[in-house]
Design an enzyme around this catalytic site. Structure first.
Site, PDB file in Angstrom:
ATOM      1  N   LEU A  97       0.834  -1.206   0.000  1.00  0.00           N
ATOM      2  CA  LEU A  97       0.000   0.000   0.000  1.00  0.00           C
ATOM      3  C   LEU A  97       0.865   1.252   0.000  1.00  0.00           C
ATOM      4  CD1 LEU A  97      -2.143  -1.465   2.832  1.00  0.00           C
ATOM      5  CD2 LEU A  97      -3.207  -0.775   0.672  1.00  0.00           C
ATOM      6  N   ASP A  98       0.674   2.088  -0.993  1.00  0.00           N
ATOM      7  CA  ASP A  98       1.253   3.422  -0.949  1.00  0.00           C
ATOM      8  C   ASP A  98       0.637   4.167   0.234  1.00  0.00           C
ATOM      9  OD1 ASP A  98       2.540   5.845  -1.923  1.00  0.00           O
ATOM     10  OD2 ASP A  98       0.554   6.427  -2.626  1.00  0.00           O
ATOM     11  N   LEU A  99       1.315   5.182   0.736  1.00  0.00           N
ATOM     12  CA  LEU A  99       0.797   5.949   1.882  1.00  0.00           C
ATOM     13  C   LEU A  99       0.182   7.274   1.433  1.00  0.00           C
ATOM     14  CD1 LEU A  99       0.512   6.189   4.984  1.00  0.00           C
ATOM     15  CD2 LEU A  99       2.793   7.255   4.998  1.00  0.00           C
TER      16      LEU A  99
END
Length: 223
Positions: free
Chosen positions: A9-11
């Site tokens: 997951l990108d933040l």
């Protein structure tokens, strides 16, 4: 039964909206650098996603990017790093994914020394198995290199994983490592950007993440 997979997951722009803290710190750095005509906050949407060194190299025509990064972090450490909010529906979506047996990992262009306390402050750290980002000196600033490092360090098979993010950097990193990419459209990238970068499919709202992951996981299971 859908395959249980590892989810990267990108933040920024995917789990949280970091615009005030990031843009404010960029403008602070540009002011410190003496730039006479800084862009407006609205003109800096594109700067949410790339590494800081890439951003400042563009804004300063390749000059003194490291000095600008230092000024940025001066402001960021003073509290701007926490000037962000979790997107509505994200905690519930992550809880559902974890509850389905998937293992979640934050993989962000933000240095891990910042990403970890931010995730802890916002209540996201307890929903993921790990939080990964580059080093302050720029090691693994390239997201493809970062994702390769996480795959190797965690002994994750690319064909049993998926990358979720809002910018082309996420999709390109996924493709470079043989990982399917799910592009999300509530962040700072466009659907066109994500599709051109190779997104396997698009997701338009956090409550739809479970279905998107199930669709990709089903495809992985049939390989």
């Amino acid at each position: 039964m859908p395959a249980r997979i590892d989810i990267f997951l990108d933040l920024d722009g995917t789990l949280i909206d970091p615009k005030p803290g990031i843009v404010g710190s960029i403008l602070y750095a540009l002011n410190k650098m003496g730039r006479a005509d800084p862009p407006s906050a609205e003109e800096l949407h594109w700067a949410i996603g790339p590494s800081l060194r890439t951003t400042f190299a563009h804004l300063l025509d390749g000059c003194r990017a490291e000095d600008a990064v230092a000024y940025y972090r001066e402001n960021y450490r003073r509290g701007a790093m926490y000037d962000c909010v979790v997107y509505a529906g994200i905690p519930e979506a992550l809880a559902l994914l974890a509850g389905a047996g998937h293992r979640l990992h934050i993989v962000t262009a933000k240095p891990h020394v910042f990403a970890r306390p931010i995730a802890e402050r916002l209540g996201l750290a307890g929903l993921v198995a790990g939080i990964h980002g580059p080093e302050l000196d720029g090691t693994r600033d390239d997201k493809g290199e970062l994702l390769a490092h996480v795959l190797a360090a965690e002994a994750i098979a690319p064909e049993r994983a998926v990358m979720i993010g809002d910018r082309r950097f996420d999709m390109l990193a996924a493709a470079a490592n043989g990982v399917p990419g799910i592009g999300i459209t509530w962040g700072y990238g466009t659907a066109e950007e994500l599709e051109q970068a190779g997104a396997s499919l698009l997701c338009h709202a956090p409550p739809e993440l479970g279905r998107a992951v199930a669709a990709v996981a089903g495809g992985l299971q049939r390989r």
